[in-house]
Enzyme design. Sequence first.
Site, PDB file in Angstrom:
ATOM      1  N   ASN A   1      -7.188   4.774 -11.461  1.00  0.00           N
ATOM      2  CA  ASN A   1      -5.669   4.830 -10.537  1.00  0.00           C
ATOM      3  C   ASN A   1      -4.390   3.907 -10.589  1.00  0.00           C
ATOM      4  O   ASN A   1      -3.502   3.374  -9.870  1.00  0.00           O
ATOM      5  CB  ASN A   1      -5.598   5.293  -9.144  1.00  0.00           C
ATOM      6  CG  ASN A   1      -6.723   3.958  -8.507  1.00  0.00           C
ATOM      7  OD1 ASN A   1      -6.885   2.525  -9.412  1.00  0.00           O
ATOM      8  ND2 ASN A   1      -7.266   4.495  -7.514  1.00  0.00           N
TER       9      ASN A   1
ATOM     10  N   ARG B   1       0.971   4.967  -8.214  1.00  0.00           N
ATOM     11  CA  ARG B   1       0.092   5.563  -8.233  1.00  0.00           C
ATOM     12  C   ARG B   1       0.811   7.550  -9.168  1.00  0.00           C
ATOM     13  O   ARG B   1      -0.455   8.467  -9.525  1.00  0.00           O
ATOM     14  CB  ARG B   1      -0.938   6.435  -7.481  1.00  0.00           C
ATOM     15  CG  ARG B   1      -1.969   4.573  -7.420  1.00  0.00           C
ATOM     16  CD  ARG B   1      -2.831   4.522  -6.246  1.00  0.00           C
ATOM     17  NE  ARG B   1      -3.429   3.842  -6.713  1.00  0.00           N
ATOM     18  CZ  ARG B   1      -3.845   2.592  -5.414  1.00  0.00           C
ATOM     19  NH1 ARG B   1      -4.099   3.255  -4.035  1.00  0.00           N
ATOM     20  NH2 ARG B   1      -4.509   1.747  -5.106  1.00  0.00           N
TER      21      ARG B   1
ATOM     22  N   ARG C   1       1.161  -1.386  -0.189  1.00  0.00           N
ATOM     23  CA  ARG C   1      -0.028   0.263   0.141  1.00  0.00           C
ATOM     24  C   ARG C   1       0.761   1.312  -0.278  1.00  0.00           C
ATOM     25  O   ARG C   1       0.701   2.623  -0.395  1.00  0.00           O
ATOM     26  CB  ARG C   1      -0.934   0.314   1.243  1.00  0.00           C
ATOM     27  CG  ARG C   1      -2.072  -1.076   1.329  1.00  0.00           C
ATOM     28  CD  ARG C   1      -3.041  -1.065   1.655  1.00  0.00           C
ATOM     29  NE  ARG C   1      -3.357  -0.196   1.923  1.00  0.00           N
ATOM     30  CZ  ARG C   1      -4.944   0.431   0.807  1.00  0.00           C
ATOM     31  NH1 ARG C   1      -5.545  -0.201   0.271  1.00  0.00           N
ATOM     32  NH2 ARG C   1      -5.675   1.195   0.764  1.00  0.00           N
TER      33      ARG C   1
ATOM     34  N   HIS D   1      -4.603  -1.512  -7.844  1.00  0.00           N
ATOM     35  CA  HIS D   1      -5.455  -1.729  -6.386  1.00  0.00           C
ATOM     36  C   HIS D   1      -4.095  -3.007  -5.230  1.00  0.00           C
ATOM     37  O   HIS D   1      -3.234  -3.151  -5.928  1.00  0.00           O
ATOM     38  CB  HIS D   1      -6.257  -3.009  -6.524  1.00  0.00           C
ATOM     39  CG  HIS D   1      -6.941  -3.114  -5.662  1.00  0.00           C
ATOM     40  ND1 HIS D   1      -8.168  -2.657  -4.625  1.00  0.00           N
ATOM     41  CD2 HIS D   1      -7.006  -4.651  -5.046  1.00  0.00           C
ATOM     42  CE1 HIS D   1      -8.750  -4.129  -3.769  1.00  0.00           C
ATOM     43  NE2 HIS D   1      -7.792  -5.183  -4.312  1.00  0.00           N
TER      44      HIS D   1
END
Length: 143
Positions: free
Chosen positions: A114, A104, A87, A117
């Site tokens: 974007n 991103r 993340r 995931h």
Amino acid sequence: MAIERTFSIIKPDAVAKNHIGAIYNRFETAGLKIIASKMIHLSKEQAEGFYAEHSERPFFGALVAFMTSGPIMVQTLEGENAVLAHREILGATNPAEAAEGTIRADFAESIDENAAHGSDSVASAEREVAYFFSAEELCPRTR
């Protein structure tokens, strides 16, 4: 440190722009190992099933349409604190708010497209990995 698995998607926008290799390089440079990977073109039913938790949200239809608009790469990543590490590499959901040098910030055009995931928890990762990969398709790397 805990060795974890997380689930990742390179979305249609990033696949269409040939960013797969650059994104995989980011994963590996950060110490995450790719233990399963495949390119697929989601059906409407697959996309609706994967994103079922968002089915009542106003953006659901647009999300399903985007995720079925072209091929995606799905992968399972393994490493120390993989969920958080992945993340952090991805950056904020909205690329306008993503830190410089994140996937991103570097590869996404908008909050709707974007680039990628990532699972938001270990529990989500387990569910998402199982949605796309059988146990036999996961290849832990011991060397």
